[in-house]
Design a protein around this motif. Structure first.
Motif, PDB file in Angstrom:
ATOM      1  N   SER A  82       0.844  -1.187   0.000  1.00  0.00           N
ATOM      2  CA  SER A  82       0.000   0.000   0.000  1.00  0.00           C
ATOM      3  C   SER A  82       0.881   1.239   0.000  1.00  0.00           C
ATOM      4  CB  SER A  82      -0.903   0.013   1.233  1.00  0.00           C
ATOM      5  OG  SER A  82      -1.568   1.250   1.383  1.00  0.00           O
ATOM      6  N   ALA A  83       0.484   2.251  -0.781  1.00  0.00           N
ATOM      7  CA  ALA A  83       1.283   3.479  -0.901  1.00  0.00           C
ATOM      8  C   ALA A  83       0.742   4.618  -0.051  1.00  0.00           C
ATOM      9  CB  ALA A  83       1.331   3.918  -2.363  1.00  0.00           C
ATOM     10  N   THR A  84      -0.230   4.347   0.823  1.00  0.00           N
ATOM     11  CA  THR A  84      -0.791   5.434   1.631  1.00  0.00           C
ATOM     12  C   THR A  84       0.215   5.903   2.686  1.00  0.00           C
ATOM     13  OG1 THR A  84      -1.837   3.882   3.175  1.00  0.00           O
ATOM     14  CG2 THR A  84      -3.139   4.626   1.300  1.00  0.00           C
ATOM     15  N   SER A  85       0.017   7.123   3.152  1.00  0.00           N
ATOM     16  CA  SER A  85       0.942   7.724   4.116  1.00  0.00           C
ATOM     17  C   SER A  85       0.164   8.532   5.142  1.00  0.00           C
ATOM     18  CB  SER A  85       1.950   8.625   3.394  1.00  0.00           C
ATOM     19  OG  SER A  85       1.270   9.676   2.716  1.00  0.00           O
ATOM     20  N   THR A  86       0.893   9.093   6.100  1.00  0.00           N
ATOM     21  CA  THR A  86       0.300   9.969   7.107  1.00  0.00           C
ATOM     22  C   THR A  86       1.328  11.025   7.483  1.00  0.00           C
ATOM     23  OG1 THR A  86      -0.929   9.998   9.202  1.00  0.00           O
ATOM     24  CG2 THR A  86       1.071   8.670   9.137  1.00  0.00           C
ATOM     25  N   ALA A  87       0.899  12.022   8.238  1.00  0.00           N
ATOM     26  CA  ALA A  87       1.820  13.085   8.641  1.00  0.00           C
ATOM     27  C   ALA A  87       2.899  12.543   9.561  1.00  0.00           C
ATOM     28  CB  ALA A  87       1.050  14.206   9.330  1.00  0.00           C
ATOM     29  N   ASP A  88       4.109  13.007   9.357  1.00  0.00           N
ATOM     30  CA  ASP A  88       5.232  12.624  10.209  1.00  0.00           C
ATOM     31  C   ASP A  88       5.012  13.224  11.605  1.00  0.00           C
ATOM     32  OD1 ASP A  88       7.662  12.292  11.529  1.00  0.00           O
ATOM     33  OD2 ASP A  88       8.840  12.619   9.710  1.00  0.00           O
ATOM     34  N   PRO A  89       4.934  12.394  12.661  1.00  0.00           N
ATOM     35  CA  PRO A  89       4.680  12.927  13.999  1.00  0.00           C
ATOM     36  C   PRO A  89       5.768  13.882  14.497  1.00  0.00           C
ATOM     37  CG  PRO A  89       5.304  10.606  14.096  1.00  0.00           C
ATOM     38  CD  PRO A  89       5.061  10.929  12.669  1.00  0.00           C
ATOM     39  N   THR A  90       6.970  13.776  13.912  1.00  0.00           N
ATOM     40  CA  THR A  90       8.053  14.667  14.335  1.00  0.00           C
ATOM     41  C   THR A  90       8.157  15.926  13.481  1.00  0.00           C
ATOM     42  OG1 THR A  90       9.674  13.517  12.939  1.00  0.00           O
ATOM     43  CG2 THR A  90       9.358  12.688  15.179  1.00  0.00           C
ATOM     44  N   ASP A  91       7.501  15.885  12.292  1.00  0.00           N
ATOM     45  CA  ASP A  91       7.533  17.042  11.391  1.00  0.00           C
ATOM     46  C   ASP A  91       6.274  17.028  10.542  1.00  0.00           C
ATOM     47  OD1 ASP A  91       7.977  19.072   9.622  1.00  0.00           O
ATOM     48  OD2 ASP A  91       9.951  18.389   8.973  1.00  0.00           O
ATOM     49  N   PRO A  92       5.229  17.749  10.950  1.00  0.00           N
ATOM     50  CA  PRO A  92       3.938  17.728  10.248  1.00  0.00           C
ATOM     51  C   PRO A  92       4.000  18.157   8.786  1.00  0.00           C
ATOM     52  CG  PRO A  92       3.742  18.770  12.405  1.00  0.00           C
ATOM     53  CD  PRO A  92       5.200  18.600  12.136  1.00  0.00           C
ATOM     54  N   THR A  93       5.109  18.791   8.369  1.00  0.00           N
ATOM     55  CA  THR A  93       5.226  19.209   6.975  1.00  0.00           C
ATOM     56  C   THR A  93       5.643  18.049   6.070  1.00  0.00           C
ATOM     57  OG1 THR A  93       7.555  19.862   7.196  1.00  0.00           O
ATOM     58  CG2 THR A  93       5.866  21.526   7.715  1.00  0.00           C
ATOM     59  N   THR A 116       5.609  13.559   5.346  1.00  0.00           N
ATOM     60  CA  THR A 116       4.778  12.373   5.504  1.00  0.00           C
ATOM     61  C   THR A 116       5.654  11.132   5.693  1.00  0.00           C
ATOM     62  OG1 THR A 116       4.687  11.983   3.102  1.00  0.00           O
ATOM     63  CG2 THR A 116       2.926  13.326   4.080  1.00  0.00           C
ATOM     64  N   VAL A 117       5.062  10.116   6.292  1.00  0.00           N
ATOM     65  CA  VAL A 117       5.727   8.826   6.463  1.00  0.00           C
ATOM     66  C   VAL A 117       4.780   7.740   5.958  1.00  0.00           C
ATOM     67  CG1 VAL A 117       7.151   9.540   8.410  1.00  0.00           C
ATOM     68  CG2 VAL A 117       4.855   8.652   8.837  1.00  0.00           C
TER      69      VAL A 117
END
Length: 207
Positions: free
Chosen positions: A70-81, A83-84
């Motif tokens: 799956s290629a979905t992602s979410t915001a990086d908890p350490t840097d909201p700008t 994604t991870v």
């Protein structure tokens, strides 16, 4: 006023029809005729929602069927700008949008193929074992991909490969109306059946 009055009446009438009556009518019909589908095709086990028939999940244990990447992602908890990676994140449905010349795509395909070889799965590698779906949320895999995983699951659960294959065959869905699409296997449904098989057959789950 002779022009304004009918315009206002029509505005109010169509606002009521399209904004209130129609949505309530469609919702009501859906709840009566297709209640499961209208509520998200949820899968309930022991009174608890564990998933949906329409959204995949990121199983990684050897005792379960693995889904396609799956290629979905979410915001990086350490840097909201930034994604991870977050496989099967239903709040961020997307494909990878990577073209055939993409180095990132080539590295991901190579890594997926290497994982396939490391766990001893047979060749040739099914396409959905290394490629993502357009939504990133596909709950199904091909029968070929599912059957290729039978030896790994059987070893982890201390069951026979034939037992695992029978579960997969029983859960294989055919083409819609016998014509559209391809045969497919719902990963979550099979994994539920595998857990039931482990209990009924005396098998023990091994992490």
């Amino acid at each position: 006023m002779s022009h304004l009055r009918p315009a206002l009446v029509l505005l109010i009438l169509f606002t009521a029809l399209t904004g209130i009556v129609y949505p309530f009518a469609v919702t009501g019909i859906g709840q009566i005729v297709f209640p499961a589908q209208a509520n998200g095709s949820l899968i309930v086990q022991e009174g608890r929602v564990i998933g949906s028939d329409l959204i995949g999940q990121a199983f990684t244990s050897d005792r379960y069927l693995w889904p396609r990447p799956s290629a979905t992602s979410t915001a990086d908890p350490t840097d909201p700008t930034k994604t991870v990676d977050a496989p099967y994140n239903a709040a961020a449905s997307t494909g990878s949008n990577l073209g055939p010349t993409s180095q990132k795509l080539a590295e991901r395909l190579t890594g997926a193929a290497e994982t396939w070889r490391q766990v001893g799965l047979p060749l040739p590698i099914p396409g959905d074992a290394v490629t993502t779906s357009g939504s990133g949320l596909d709950p199904h895999i091909s029968p070929a991909f599912a059957m290729a995983q039978a030896p790994r699951i059987a070893a982890a659960r201390k069951l026979t490969e034939e037992q695992i294959r029978r579960v997969i065959e029983a859960s294989t869905e055919g083409r819609a109306f016998g014509v559209f699409g391809e045969p497919r296997v719902n990963v979550l449904r099979v994994n539920q059946a595998l857990d039931r098989l482990g209990v009924q057959g005396g098998g023990r789950d091994v992490s």
